[in-house]
Design a protein around this motif. Sequence first.
Motif, PDB file in Angstrom:
ATOM      1  N   HIS A   7       0.822  -1.214   0.000  1.00  0.00           N
ATOM      2  CA  HIS A   7       0.000   0.000   0.000  1.00  0.00           C
ATOM      3  C   HIS A   7       0.860   1.270   0.000  1.00  0.00           C
ATOM      4  CE1 HIS A   7      -3.217   2.748   1.134  1.00  0.00           C
ATOM      5  NE2 HIS A   7      -2.479   3.130   2.153  1.00  0.00           N
ATOM      6  N   HIS A   8       2.048   1.170   0.550  1.00  0.00           N
ATOM      7  CA  HIS A   8       2.941   2.324   0.652  1.00  0.00           C
ATOM      8  C   HIS A   8       3.828   2.501  -0.578  1.00  0.00           C
ATOM      9  CE1 HIS A   8       2.006   0.922   4.748  1.00  0.00           C
ATOM     10  NE2 HIS A   8       1.768   2.192   4.932  1.00  0.00           N
ATOM     11  N   GLY A   9       3.708   1.606  -1.549  1.00  0.00           N
ATOM     12  CA  GLY A   9       4.482   1.729  -2.783  1.00  0.00           C
ATOM     13  C   GLY A   9       5.820   1.020  -2.756  1.00  0.00           C
ATOM     14  N   ARG A  10       6.056   0.187  -1.773  1.00  0.00           N
ATOM     15  CA  ARG A  10       7.323  -0.547  -1.677  1.00  0.00           C
ATOM     16  C   ARG A  10       7.192  -1.914  -2.335  1.00  0.00           C
ATOM     17  NH1 ARG A  10       8.793   3.923  -1.011  1.00  0.00           N
ATOM     18  NH2 ARG A  10       9.198   4.874   0.990  1.00  0.00           N
ATOM     19  N   VAL A  11       8.235  -2.314  -3.064  1.00  0.00           N
ATOM     20  CA  VAL A  11       8.236  -3.622  -3.724  1.00  0.00           C
ATOM     21  C   VAL A  11       8.412  -4.710  -2.668  1.00  0.00           C
ATOM     22  CG1 VAL A  11       9.411  -5.105  -5.386  1.00  0.00           C
ATOM     23  CG2 VAL A  11       9.163  -2.667  -5.866  1.00  0.00           C
ATOM     24  N   LEU A  12       7.473  -5.664  -2.635  1.00  0.00           N
ATOM     25  CA  LEU A  12       7.540  -6.784  -1.696  1.00  0.00           C
ATOM     26  C   LEU A  12       8.131  -8.022  -2.370  1.00  0.00           C
ATOM     27  CD1 LEU A  12       3.997  -6.425  -0.116  1.00  0.00           C
ATOM     28  CD2 LEU A  12       6.178  -5.597   0.801  1.00  0.00           C
ATOM     29  N   GLN A  13       7.690  -8.279  -3.583  1.00  0.00           N
ATOM     30  CA  GLN A  13       8.138  -9.440  -4.359  1.00  0.00           C
ATOM     31  C   GLN A  13       8.227  -9.010  -5.818  1.00  0.00           C
ATOM     32  OE1 GLN A  13       8.486 -12.688  -3.092  1.00  0.00           O
ATOM     33  NE2 GLN A  13       7.672 -12.322  -1.070  1.00  0.00           N
ATOM     34  N   MET A  14       9.114  -9.641  -6.555  1.00  0.00           N
ATOM     35  CA  MET A  14       9.213  -9.353  -7.983  1.00  0.00           C
ATOM     36  C   MET A  14       9.580 -10.634  -8.715  1.00  0.00           C
ATOM     37  SD  MET A  14      11.246  -6.285  -9.923  1.00  0.00           S
ATOM     38  CE  MET A  14      10.290  -5.011  -9.119  1.00  0.00           C
ATOM     39  N   VAL A  15       8.966 -10.847  -9.873  1.00  0.00           N
ATOM     40  CA  VAL A  15       9.260 -12.030 -10.682  1.00  0.00           C
ATOM     41  C   VAL A  15       9.740 -11.585 -12.056  1.00  0.00           C
ATOM     42  CG1 VAL A  15       8.261 -14.334 -10.616  1.00  0.00           C
ATOM     43  CG2 VAL A  15       6.793 -12.413 -10.345  1.00  0.00           C
ATOM     44  N   ASN A  16      10.649 -12.354 -12.580  1.00  0.00           N
ATOM     45  CA  ASN A  16      11.156 -12.141 -13.919  1.00  0.00           C
ATOM     46  C   ASN A  16      10.269 -12.933 -14.878  1.00  0.00           C
ATOM     47  OD1 ASN A  16      12.868 -11.294 -15.925  1.00  0.00           O
ATOM     48  ND2 ASN A  16      14.368 -12.901 -15.567  1.00  0.00           N
ATOM     49  N   MET A  17       9.585 -12.252 -15.787  1.00  0.00           N
ATOM     50  CA  MET A  17       8.707 -12.938 -16.736  1.00  0.00           C
ATOM     51  C   MET A  17       9.539 -13.441 -17.907  1.00  0.00           C
ATOM     52  SD  MET A  17       5.364 -10.404 -16.484  1.00  0.00           S
ATOM     53  CE  MET A  17       5.188 -10.374 -18.203  1.00  0.00           C
ATOM     54  N   THR A  18       9.253 -14.665 -18.322  1.00  0.00           N
ATOM     55  CA  THR A  18      10.012 -15.266 -19.429  1.00  0.00           C
ATOM     56  C   THR A  18       9.120 -15.657 -20.596  1.00  0.00           C
ATOM     57  OG1 THR A  18       9.839 -17.428 -18.380  1.00  0.00           O
ATOM     58  CG2 THR A  18      11.823 -16.147 -17.895  1.00  0.00           C
ATOM     59  N   THR A  19       7.832 -15.332 -20.502  1.00  0.00           N
ATOM     60  CA  THR A  19       6.909 -15.598 -21.607  1.00  0.00           C
ATOM     61  C   THR A  19       6.213 -14.302 -21.989  1.00  0.00           C
ATOM     62  OG1 THR A  19       5.099 -16.111 -20.093  1.00  0.00           O
ATOM     63  CG2 THR A  19       6.447 -17.970 -20.839  1.00  0.00           C
ATOM     64  N   ALA A  20       5.713 -14.245 -23.196  1.00  0.00           N
ATOM     65  CA  ALA A  20       5.006 -13.054 -23.657  1.00  0.00           C
ATOM     66  C   ALA A  20       3.661 -12.945 -22.955  1.00  0.00           C
ATOM     67  CB  ALA A  20       4.810 -13.127 -25.169  1.00  0.00           C
ATOM     68  N   GLY A  21       3.252 -11.741 -22.640  1.00  0.00           N
ATOM     69  CA  GLY A  21       1.939 -11.519 -22.040  1.00  0.00           C
ATOM     70  C   GLY A  21       1.936 -11.680 -20.539  1.00  0.00           C
ATOM     71  N   GLU A  22       0.848 -11.207 -19.949  1.00  0.00           N
ATOM     72  CA  GLU A  22       0.681 -11.279 -18.496  1.00  0.00           C
ATOM     73  C   GLU A  22      -0.047 -12.567 -18.133  1.00  0.00           C
ATOM     74  OE1 GLU A  22      -0.885  -7.835 -16.544  1.00  0.00           O
ATOM     75  OE2 GLU A  22       0.003  -6.513 -18.021  1.00  0.00           O
ATOM     76  N   LYS A  23       0.681 -13.621 -17.990  1.00  0.00           N
ATOM     77  CA  LYS A  23       0.096 -14.918 -17.630  1.00  0.00           C
ATOM     78  C   LYS A  23      -0.328 -14.908 -16.164  1.00  0.00           C
ATOM     79  CE  LYS A  23       1.290 -16.675 -21.620  1.00  0.00           C
ATOM     80  NZ  LYS A  23       0.683 -15.942 -22.684  1.00  0.00           N
ATOM     81  N   GLN A  24      -1.423 -15.586 -15.862  1.00  0.00           N
ATOM     82  CA  GLN A  24      -1.936 -15.613 -14.495  1.00  0.00           C
ATOM     83  C   GLN A  24      -0.991 -16.311 -13.532  1.00  0.00           C
ATOM     84  OE1 GLN A  24      -5.972 -16.960 -14.076  1.00  0.00           O
ATOM     85  NE2 GLN A  24      -6.681 -15.712 -15.787  1.00  0.00           N
ATOM     86  N   TYR A  25      -0.188 -17.242 -14.021  1.00  0.00           N
ATOM     87  CA  TYR A  25       0.667 -17.974 -13.086  1.00  0.00           C
ATOM     88  C   TYR A  25       1.731 -17.091 -12.462  1.00  0.00           C
ATOM     89  CZ  TYR A  25       3.370 -18.886 -17.429  1.00  0.00           C
ATOM     90  OH  TYR A  25       4.033 -18.784 -18.617  1.00  0.00           O
ATOM     91  N   TYR A  26       2.065 -15.966 -13.069  1.00  0.00           N
ATOM     92  CA  TYR A  26       3.007 -15.046 -12.424  1.00  0.00           C
ATOM     93  C   TYR A  26       2.349 -14.430 -11.180  1.00  0.00           C
ATOM     94  CZ  TYR A  26       5.933 -15.358 -16.587  1.00  0.00           C
ATOM     95  OH  TYR A  26       6.714 -15.806 -17.607  1.00  0.00           O
ATOM     96  N   ALA A  27       1.094 -14.031 -11.299  1.00  0.00           N
ATOM     97  CA  ALA A  27       0.370 -13.470 -10.155  1.00  0.00           C
ATOM     98  C   ALA A  27       0.186 -14.528  -9.069  1.00  0.00           C
ATOM     99  CB  ALA A  27      -0.981 -12.925 -10.605  1.00  0.00           C
ATOM    100  N   VAL A  28      -0.114 -15.754  -9.465  1.00  0.00           N
ATOM    101  CA  VAL A  28      -0.273 -16.848  -8.508  1.00  0.00           C
ATOM    102  C   VAL A  28       1.053 -17.099  -7.780  1.00  0.00           C
ATOM    103  CG1 VAL A  28      -0.728 -19.329  -8.264  1.00  0.00           C
ATOM    104  CG2 VAL A  28      -2.202 -17.930  -9.718  1.00  0.00           C
ATOM    105  N   ALA A  29       2.143 -17.090  -8.517  1.00  0.00           N
ATOM    106  CA  ALA A  29       3.471 -17.299  -7.906  1.00  0.00           C
ATOM    107  C   ALA A  29       3.785 -16.188  -6.907  1.00  0.00           C
ATOM    108  CB  ALA A  29       4.546 -17.365  -8.980  1.00  0.00           C
ATOM    109  N   LEU A  30       3.468 -14.954  -7.251  1.00  0.00           N
ATOM    110  CA  LEU A  30       3.700 -13.840  -6.325  1.00  0.00           C
ATOM    111  C   LEU A  30       2.854 -13.996  -5.064  1.00  0.00           C
ATOM    112  CD1 LEU A  30       3.869 -10.798  -8.744  1.00  0.00           C
ATOM    113  CD2 LEU A  30       5.677 -11.558  -7.214  1.00  0.00           C
ATOM    114  N   LEU A  31       1.582 -14.333  -5.226  1.00  0.00           N
ATOM    115  CA  LEU A  31       0.710 -14.513  -4.061  1.00  0.00           C
ATOM    116  C   LEU A  31       1.192 -15.652  -3.174  1.00  0.00           C
ATOM    117  CD1 LEU A  31      -2.819 -14.013  -5.644  1.00  0.00           C
ATOM    118  CD2 LEU A  31      -1.692 -12.549  -3.960  1.00  0.00           C
ATOM    119  N   SER A  32       1.547 -16.764  -3.787  1.00  0.00           N
ATOM    120  CA  SER A  32       2.026 -17.920  -3.029  1.00  0.00           C
ATOM    121  C   SER A  32       3.278 -17.565  -2.237  1.00  0.00           C
ATOM    122  CB  SER A  32       2.304 -19.080  -3.983  1.00  0.00           C
ATOM    123  OG  SER A  32       2.834 -20.168  -3.287  1.00  0.00           O
TER     124      SER A  32
END
Length: 128
Positions: free
Chosen positions: A14-39
Amino acid sequence: MAFASTGLRAAICHHGRVLQMVNMTTAGEKQYYAVALLSSLFEELPSWWRLGVLYDIACVLHRSMSKWKILPSLLPRIDWGILVFHALGHQWPCQCMYHPQKCKGFGFSDGEGCERCWGALQKMAPVL
């Protein structure tokens, strides 16, 4: 020439600080990146915490995770909302259910922390 990385995906507080970051290796915003971040994020939090998640297509991710039983133990601990500036692009029923100003717990959060982060990082990685 192909690149190994196609982008970054981040979980920002909420304060604008990065908590987690993933390096995407496929084109597009795949849902599994969001799932991986949440997990990954929930592994760091106490088991009794709830989390408000603001995401531009939270309605789609919430439905997918419910339908396919992805991280079923975490679903009851997540309150879903759409980013304020993306909400108007969604259908009316979706806006009623997921707009953060209509959902309990989000206050005046707009969820645009990632956009502000990308704006700050833009000078480091210009578009090719």
